[in-house]
Design a protein around this motif. Structure first.
Motif, mmCIF file in Angstrom:
data_model
loop_
_atom_site.group_PDB
_atom_site.id
_atom_site.type_symbol
_atom_site.label_atom_id
_atom_site.label_comp_id
_atom_site.label_asym_id
_atom_site.label_seq_id
_atom_site.Cartn_x
_atom_site.Cartn_y
_atom_site.Cartn_z
ATOM 1 N N GLU A 155 34.358 -15.083 6.804
ATOM 2 C CA GLU A 155 34.053 -13.675 6.533
ATOM 3 C C GLU A 155 35.252 -12.796 6.884
ATOM 4 O O GLU A 155 35.605 -11.879 6.132
ATOM 5 C CB GLU A 155 32.825 -13.238 7.333
ATOM 6 C CG GLU A 155 31.525 -13.897 6.895
ATOM 7 C CD GLU A 155 30.363 -13.546 7.811
ATOM 8 O OE1 GLU A 155 30.597 -12.800 8.799
ATOM 9 O OE2 GLU A 155 29.237 -14.009 7.562
ATOM 10 N N LEU A 156 35.887 -13.078 8.020
ATOM 11 C CA LEU A 156 37.056 -12.305 8.440
ATOM 12 C C LEU A 156 38.221 -12.514 7.478
ATOM 13 O O LEU A 156 38.968 -11.575 7.173
ATOM 14 C CB LEU A 156 37.471 -12.707 9.856
ATOM 15 C CG LEU A 156 36.491 -12.366 10.988
ATOM 16 C CD1 LEU A 156 36.964 -12.991 12.295
ATOM 17 C CD2 LEU A 156 36.369 -10.850 11.159
ATOM 18 N N LEU A 157 38.385 -13.739 7.016
ATOM 19 C CA LEU A 157 39.468 -14.046 6.079
ATOM 20 C C LEU A 157 39.260 -13.300 4.764
ATOM 21 O O LEU A 157 40.206 -12.730 4.206
ATOM 22 C CB LEU A 157 39.531 -15.550 5.840
ATOM 23 C CG LEU A 157 40.682 -16.072 4.968
ATOM 24 C CD1 LEU A 157 42.024 -15.680 5.556
ATOM 25 C CD2 LEU A 157 40.587 -17.588 4.818
ATOM 26 N N ASN A 158 38.036 -13.269 4.297
ATOM 27 C CA ASN A 158 37.732 -12.562 3.051
ATOM 28 C C ASN A 158 37.862 -11.053 3.213
ATOM 29 O O ASN A 158 38.192 -10.346 2.252
ATOM 30 C CB ASN A 158 36.312 -12.905 2.578
ATOM 31 C CG ASN A 158 36.168 -14.368 2.190
ATOM 32 O OD1 ASN A 158 37.155 -15.043 1.870
ATOM 33 N ND2 ASN A 158 34.946 -14.871 2.224
ATOM 34 N N ASP A 159 37.631 -10.566 4.418
ATOM 35 C CA ASP A 159 37.704 -9.129 4.696
ATOM 36 C C ASP A 159 39.134 -8.602 4.621
ATOM 37 O O ASP A 159 39.372 -7.428 4.331
ATOM 38 C CB ASP A 159 37.107 -8.849 6.076
ATOM 39 C CG ASP A 159 37.000 -7.370 6.365
ATOM 40 O OD1 ASP A 159 36.448 -6.632 5.533
ATOM 41 O OD2 ASP A 159 37.490 -6.941 7.425
ATOM 42 N N ASN A 160 40.119 -9.478 4.909
ATOM 43 C CA ASN A 160 41.533 -9.140 4.747
ATOM 44 C C ASN A 160 42.015 -8.039 5.693
ATOM 45 O O ASN A 160 43.021 -7.377 5.414
ATOM 46 C CB ASN A 160 41.821 -8.722 3.305
ATOM 47 C CG ASN A 160 43.219 -9.110 2.864
ATOM 48 O OD1 ASN A 160 43.715 -10.181 3.218
ATOM 49 N ND2 ASN A 160 43.874 -8.243 2.106
ATOM 50 N N GLN A 161 41.327 -7.858 6.827
ATOM 51 C CA GLN A 161 41.742 -6.840 7.790
ATOM 52 C C GLN A 161 42.594 -7.420 8.920
ATOM 53 O O GLN A 161 43.523 -6.770 9.394
ATOM 54 C CB GLN A 161 40.500 -6.153 8.386
ATOM 55 C CG GLN A 161 39.678 -5.361 7.390
ATOM 56 C CD GLN A 161 40.453 -4.191 6.810
ATOM 57 O OE1 GLN A 161 41.052 -3.406 7.529
ATOM 58 N NE2 GLN A 161 40.448 -4.080 5.490
#
Length: 212
Positions: A155-161
């Motif tokens: 989820e964090l990887l997809n969020d790109n933040q």
């Protein structure tokens, strides 16, 4: 190295790479640094202003633990304990034996790996919290801790933040964190003798050497 193994006034430089956060009594460490340094010797220390792996770990652990956060017996590492402006400087200066010469800040990302090996990317990202996830599974607080961590990581990887995927020249996707920021501090031992008095002879010799 254990500084107690070295003689008084025996070293020109002592370095501490992101290490002061690991000691409960940094004043005692700095006294040892002062003891082993020659008069005019340098102490070089680095500390994190912001480390992305810590932010990734905190985000994962908050989801994995949920309401059980208070129950985990293993403390979370505080890698950015000296991130507050001027905190590292105050700790070093409070020792009374070291004079700060220079403070600089630098930024760089962490390379976590390529998406051809997703497991390696995940393992690199959870490095600061791996021991916590193991504790959760071993104590049955969360038998699926690593599985839950993988889901949150994605989820964090997809969020790109906090992490970014870029395609390199060969068409392979690579994962890097957003930039980390760290501080480099250089301090010098004062020119005092064994009684704690400024040794003018040593100071004069140093000044002449510097002017050459």
């Amino acid at each position: 190295h254990q500084l107690k193994e070295f003689q008084d006034n025996s070293m020109d430089i002592v370095t501490c790479s992101f290490g002061l956060t690991r000691f409960s009594n940094p004043d005692a460490i700095l006294k040892e640094v002062h003891r082993v340094l020659k008069p005019g010797g340098s102490f070089i220390s680095t500390s994190w202003d912001s480390i992305v792996l810590e932010r990734i770990g905190n985000a994962i652990m908050s989801k994995v633990l949920g309401e059980k956060e208070h129950a985990i017996p293993t403390p979370i590492l505080n890698l950015s304990a000296y991130s507050a402006p001027g905190k590292l400087e105050r700790v070093v200066e409070s020792s009374g034996n070291l004079c700060i010469q220079k403070v600089e800040h630098f930024e760089f990302p962490f390379y976590l790996g390529s998406m051809t090996d997703n497991e390696k990317v995940f393992n690199n990202a959870i490095l600061p919290i791996r021991h916590l996830l193991q504790t959760l599974e071993e104590t049955d607080l969360n038998p699926n801790a690593f599985e839950d961590a993988r889901r949150v990581f994605q989820e964090l990887l997809n969020d790109n933040q906090l992490m970014m995927m870029n395609t390199n020249g060969t068409g392979i996707q690579e994962v890097k964190t957003v930039p980390n920021r760290f501080k480099l501090l250089v301090a010098r031992r004062k020119f005092e003798n064994a009684d704690g008095v400024i040794d003018r002879e040593i100071l004069g010799k140093y000044s002449k050497d510097r002017s050459k």
